[in-house]
Design an enzyme around this catalytic site. Structure first.
Site, PDB file in Angstrom:
ATOM      1  CB  SER A 249      -0.900   0.010   1.240  1.00  0.00           C
ATOM      2  OG  SER A 249      -0.118   0.369   2.353  1.00  0.00           O
ATOM      3  CE  LYS A 250      -1.287   6.084  -3.601  1.00  0.00           C
ATOM      4  NZ  LYS A 250      -2.483   6.696  -4.090  1.00  0.00           N
TER       5      LYS A 250
END
Ligand code: GLU
Ligand code: ZN
Length: 323
Positions: A249-250
């Protein structure tokens, strides 16, 4: 001579549809590379559309960084459409079209009410809307003080389609999702509506994106049908995961392009992702153009997930980035 094959090739239109809520991540680049290859390998066109629907999460600085990162990678586009935040009137008119058919109603449920009323088999993270607000009377609606979200009534029956990578996928919207939101209570049109209106409007013929959006596709196909728009072909590509199977994920900051560009050249990253896709046996540096010459969807892995760090580990001369 223009034969049927060249005509077919000329009309392929794909898109990059990044959300400018952060720097591009390796997983976003993976989808972007496959989208680009799918279209360019048949001489088609690419559209860039910045999906900045959510005003709280979108920043124009990220949109600029995304454009620069795509260019740096060698993933070019023919046309940039207006950003979603500039297309509100188009979404409004689609919304009104649905409302005129009597398919839209206001929902006043709070988050807690939605949670409490969700069907038992929604344990896989999906919530099924109970339809609580579907049949409120005008008087009941008038008595509400909350600003409503707006839901679309789902039809009966199953929606199925053939995904270019994942095969047949089916869903009964009423049982597995329920009436869904097409406009939020803050007035912002929902992703499901905007993406269909955009892809339909822009003549997109193929959508290549992460498998996390596979389960959104039946809702979108339902909207294509209601709005009388041509649906594209879909390819839902594997998600890149960490060794423990967790989706990147980010938050995995070391795998965003800002960090990666400090350690890798564009050709190295493209080679790495081509290997992750099954297009190369080893992660050797290469350009998107080189890959486009031999690209064919039948060569792309059918796995649901790909462990990206395993592939990074094969690039012996590089520091192995860690989460
Ligand atoms: N903007 C979405 C995202 O970045 C992609 C939407 C789509 O490809 O349909 O996750
Ligand atoms: Zn409700």
């Amino acid at each position: 001579m223009e034969n049927l094959e060249t005509k077919k090739r000329a009309v392929s239109v794909g898109r990059f549809a990044p959300s400018p809520s952060g720097r591009m991540h390796l997983g976003n680049v993976f989808s972007a590379l496959l989208a680009w290859l799918s279209v360019r390998s048949v001489g088609g066109k690419m559209v860039l559309r910045i999906e900045d629907l959510d005003p709280d999460r979108s920043k124009s600085a990220f949109a600029d960084a995304i454009r620069q990162d795509l260019q740096w990678l060698g993933l070019d586009w023919d046309w940039e459409s207006p950003c979603q935040s500039e297309r509100t009137p188009v979404y409004r008119s689609a919304f009104e079209q649905l409302a005129e058919k009597g398919l839209v109603y206001p929902c006043y449920c709070t988050r807690a009410q939605l949670h409490a009323a969700s069907a038992p088999h929604a344990s896989d993270g999906k919530t099924v809307y109970s339809g609580a607000c579907r049949n409120l009377s005008e008087a009941e609606r008038a008595a509400m003080t909350r600003k409503p979200a707006w839901r679309l009534k789902c039809g009966e029956g199953e929606i199925s389609f053939r995904d270019g990578l994942r095969g047949i996928y089916r869903e009964n919207l009423q049982e597995e999702c329920g009436d869904f939101i097409i406009r939020r209570s803050d007035g912002v049109y929902a992703y499901q509506l905007a993406v269909v209106v955009d892809d339909g409007d822009m003549g997109i013929t193929q959508v290549v994106r992460g498998s996390d959006l596979l389960s959104s596709t039946p809702r979108q196909l339902y909207l294509y049908r209601l709005l009388g728009l041509n649906a594209p072909r879909f390819y839902h590509v594997p998600l890149l995961v960490a060794p423990d199977g967790r989706r990147l994920s980010k938050r995995d900051g070391d795998l965003d392009l800002q960090a990666l560009r400090e350690h890798y050249s564009a050709e190295e990253l493209i080679g790495l992702l081509a290997c992750a896709a099954g297009l190369l046996d080893e992660p050797v540096p290469c350009t998107p153009q080189e890959l486009a010459r031999k690209f064919d969807w039948s060569r792309v892995t059918r796995e649901e997930t790909v462990n990206i760090r395993e592939i990074i580990g094969k690039m012996a001369h590089k520091p192995v980035v860690t989460v």
